[in-house]
Design a protein around this motif. Structure first.
Motif, short mmCIF file in Angstrom:
data_model
loop_
_atom_site.label_atom_id
_atom_site.label_comp_id
_atom_site.label_asym_id
_atom_site.label_seq_id
_atom_site.Cartn_x
_atom_site.Cartn_y
_atom_site.Cartn_z
N THR A 185 75.91 50.49 3.97
CA THR A 185 76.39 49.13 3.72
C THR A 185 77.86 49.11 4.07
OG1 THR A 185 74.77 48.67 1.97
CG2 THR A 185 76.82 47.41 1.93
N THR A 186 78.27 48.12 4.86
CA THR A 186 79.65 48.10 5.34
C THR A 186 80.27 46.72 5.13
OG1 THR A 186 79.07 47.43 7.59
CG2 THR A 186 79.06 49.78 7.13
N LEU A 187 81.57 46.72 4.94
CA LEU A 187 82.38 45.50 4.94
C LEU A 187 83.65 45.81 5.71
CD1 LEU A 187 82.92 42.56 3.89
CD2 LEU A 187 84.10 43.63 1.93
N VAL A 188 84.01 44.93 6.64
CA VAL A 188 85.19 45.16 7.46
C VAL A 188 86.08 43.92 7.40
CG1 VAL A 188 84.12 44.31 9.59
CG2 VAL A 188 85.98 45.97 9.73
N ARG A 189 87.39 44.15 7.45
CA ARG A 189 88.36 43.05 7.44
C ARG A 189 89.22 43.13 8.69
NH1 ARG A 189 92.99 42.28 2.82
NH2 ARG A 189 94.21 43.58 4.23
N CYS A 190 89.45 41.99 9.33
CA CYS A 190 90.27 41.97 10.53
C CYS A 190 91.06 40.67 10.60
CB CYS A 190 89.40 42.15 11.77
SG CYS A 190 88.15 40.85 12.01
N PHE A 191 92.03 40.63 11.52
CA PHE A 191 92.78 39.41 11.80
C PHE A 191 93.23 39.47 13.25
CE2 PHE A 191 95.80 42.52 10.25
CZ PHE A 191 96.90 42.39 11.09
N THR A 192 93.65 38.35 13.78
CA THR A 192 94.04 38.28 15.19
C THR A 192 95.48 37.82 15.33
OG1 THR A 192 93.25 36.01 15.46
CG2 THR A 192 91.67 37.78 15.90
N GLU A 193 96.08 38.29 16.41
CA GLU A 193 97.37 37.78 16.88
C GLU A 193 97.24 37.64 18.39
OE1 GLU A 193 100.62 40.22 15.68
OE2 GLU A 193 100.46 39.69 13.55
N GLY A 194 97.10 36.40 18.85
CA GLY A 194 96.86 36.20 20.27
C GLY A 194 95.54 36.83 20.67
N ARG A 195 95.58 37.67 21.71
CA ARG A 195 94.38 38.34 22.18
C ARG A 195 94.24 39.75 21.63
NH1 ARG A 195 90.78 35.27 22.72
NH2 ARG A 195 89.61 36.90 23.80
N THR A 196 94.89 40.03 20.51
CA THR A 196 94.78 41.33 19.85
C THR A 196 94.05 41.17 18.53
OG1 THR A 196 96.84 42.10 20.85
CG2 THR A 196 96.01 43.33 18.95
N LEU A 197 93.03 42.00 18.34
CA LEU A 197 92.24 42.00 17.11
C LEU A 197 92.61 43.24 16.30
CD1 LEU A 197 89.80 40.84 15.45
CD2 LEU A 197 88.35 42.36 16.79
N TYR A 198 93.10 43.03 15.09
CA TYR A 198 93.51 44.13 14.23
C TYR A 198 92.44 44.36 13.15
CZ TYR A 198 98.20 43.65 16.23
OH TYR A 198 99.28 43.60 17.09
N VAL A 199 92.01 45.60 13.00
CA VAL A 199 91.08 45.98 11.94
C VAL A 199 91.86 46.82 10.94
CG1 VAL A 199 88.90 47.11 11.38
CG2 VAL A 199 89.20 46.03 13.62
N ASP A 200 92.04 46.28 9.73
CA ASP A 200 92.94 46.97 8.81
C ASP A 200 92.24 47.58 7.60
OD1 ASP A 200 92.42 44.56 7.46
OD2 ASP A 200 94.45 44.44 6.63
N ARG A 201 91.01 47.14 7.29
CA ARG A 201 90.33 47.73 6.13
C ARG A 201 88.83 47.76 6.34
NH1 ARG A 201 93.50 45.81 0.60
NH2 ARG A 201 95.57 46.48 1.29
N GLU A 202 88.20 48.73 5.67
CA GLU A 202 86.75 48.86 5.72
C GLU A 202 86.26 49.47 4.42
OE1 GLU A 202 86.09 53.38 7.41
OE2 GLU A 202 85.90 51.74 8.85
N VAL A 203 85.00 49.18 4.07
CA VAL A 203 84.28 49.96 3.06
C VAL A 203 82.96 50.35 3.70
CG1 VAL A 203 85.36 48.91 1.05
CG2 VAL A 203 83.29 47.90 1.99
N TYR A 204 82.43 51.51 3.28
CA TYR A 204 81.27 52.10 3.97
C TYR A 204 80.59 53.03 2.98
CZ TYR A 204 79.04 54.76 7.88
OH TYR A 204 78.19 55.37 8.76
N LYS A 205 79.33 52.77 2.69
CA LYS A 205 78.63 53.63 1.74
C LYS A 205 77.14 53.67 2.07
CE LYS A 205 77.91 54.52 -3.19
NZ LYS A 205 78.38 55.93 -3.06
#
Length: 415
Positions: free
Chosen positions: A252-272
């Motif tokens: 089971t996963t949850l991921v958090r991301c945000f964008t700046e222009g054409r860049t996608l940042y992935v800053d947090r995840e949970v995974y179990k």
């Protein structure tokens, strides 16, 4: 005469060396997983507890310096058994009659054939062992209850040891484990620095050296538009959350991301892996102290009962993702249109972006235009997270309309 070692510890991943009965006990994987150290320690303990004859072999051994003798002596000292064992030329002898001997399978095959009375054969660096060497060793070790132990860092799927122990039908009574650096609680910082460097610079090398993946055609990699980099998340970031539900051994996963222009940042995840549905809200809360409850989350629509449960237990803004024909391929292509930056803390995201690949023809090695449905749980969650950024689903026109127009297929809402 027997000896009782002082208190010892071993990684949980190697408890199978001490339990039950087996003909083969094998561990493969990447560097830094403690495979050789754990196997050496287990054999030392067994030889101290009971008289055992142990053959330590590898494909080529030109001198005793090429063997694992030094490693075994280090483990003997760590276990407090230096007074019990004695190194004599190319052997290690125990006070109870135990014996360690060392041999090259290719360089000294006649010597190997004389070891039918041994209790254990440990094949170290088994990726380089030839089929002929295996054909000599395996029937030689014929004593009732004898065992063959194997450690290796995989190279190619067609290597004899992989065909034997990782093929569709491994031998009876085989225990084969994949172990990597994250199974080693004492993974040293100096190796972690090297691993992180390879992960940033050369994803293919990282997958092969540190994750124990086969060497492969880099053309099969799906994602090349990403890098690992530490960054500070803006306080005013508009977050996008995506979730994927576990099935049996899937996470089971949850991921958090945000964008700046054409860049996608992935800053947090949970995974179990193995997370029960009633534990999932608490799992998601660990990402950002429950802040995810306030944000829209798009999740795999294949489990409506899970979505309903989450909505009733603190996640009212969690909604099903839109899925349909071509949605996976379209979502992957959309992710590839961004420059993706992954925070070093998102280890599973990094692993999946590294390993996610197209299928290859097993006979020719050619890369096929078909996505392999594995190592993609975080990637699926990431697809769901940015679904709204893609706008409306692609407009799919009929074959007749395509034939009547020279224009390319129209896709609405794509960047």
């Amino acid at each position: 005469m027997t000896a009782v070692p002082t208190t010892i510890t071993a990684p949980d991943a190697f408890q199978f060396l001490y339990e039950g009965e087996a003909r083969y006990r094998a561990a493969y994987g990447g560097r830094g997983s403690a495979k050789s150290h754990s196997f050496a320690q287990a054999l030392v303990i067994k030889a101290a507890m009971e008289p055992k004859r142990i053959l330590c072999c590898r494909e080529i051994q030109n001198s005793i310096r090429d063997s694992v003798q030094r490693l075994l002596l280090d483990k003997i000292e760590e276990c407090g058994l230096s007074d019990f064992f004695t190194a004599v030329e190319s052997e290690i002898r125990g006070a109870n009659g135990s014996l360690f001997m060392f041999s090259g399978l290719r360089t000294n095959p006649d010597s190997v054939k004389s070891k039918e009375g041994f209790d254990y054969a440990w094949i170290e660096e088994a990726a380089t062992v030839s089929q002929r060497s295996l054909d000599i060793l395996i029937p030689t070790l014929r004593k009732p209850g004898s065992e063959i132990w194997v450690t290796w860092n995989p190279r190619l799927q067609k290597d004899p040891i992989d065909a034997l122990l990782r093929g569709p039908e491994p031998p009876p009574r085989s225990i084969v484990r994949r172990v990597n650096y994250d199974d080693n609680p004492w993974f040293p910082d100096v190796l972690r620095e090297e691993m992180d460097y390879d992960r940033r610079r050369d994803p293919d090398k990282y997958a092969h050296i540190w994750l124990g993946e086969y060497q492969r055609n880099s053309e099969a990699r799906v994602f090349r538009n990403w890098r690992v980099e530490a960054f500070d998340t803006p306080t005013d970031a508009r977050f996008y959350y995506g979730a994927d539900w576990g099935f049996s051994v899937d996470p089971t996963t949850l991921v958090r991301c945000f964008t700046e222009g054409r860049t996608l940042y992935v800053d947090r995840e949970v995974y179990k892996v193995g997370c029960e549905i009633d534990r999932t809200p608490d799992l998601f809360d660990t990402m950002d102290d429950g802040q995810a409850r306030k944000w829209p989350i798009r999740a795999d629509s294949a489990r409506p009962e899970t979505i309903s449960y989450m909505q009733r237990h603190g996640y009212p803004k969690l909604v099903p993702a839109t899925k349909g024909q071509g949605s996976v391929e379209d979502g992957i292509e959309f992710l590839k249109s961004y420059d993706i930056v992954v925070h070093p803390n998102c280890r599973h995201t990094i692993d999946e972006l590294t390993l996610y690949a197209y299928k290859t023809d097993p006979l020719t090695g050619e890369v096929l235009p078909v996505l392999a449905d594995k190592k993609n749980h975080v990637i699926d969650a990431l697809r769901y997270a940015v679904e709204l950024l893609r706008g409306k689903p692609p407009l799919r026109v009929s074959k007749d309309a395509v034939m009547q127009s020279a224009a390319p297929r129209l896709r609405v809402g794509r960047f």
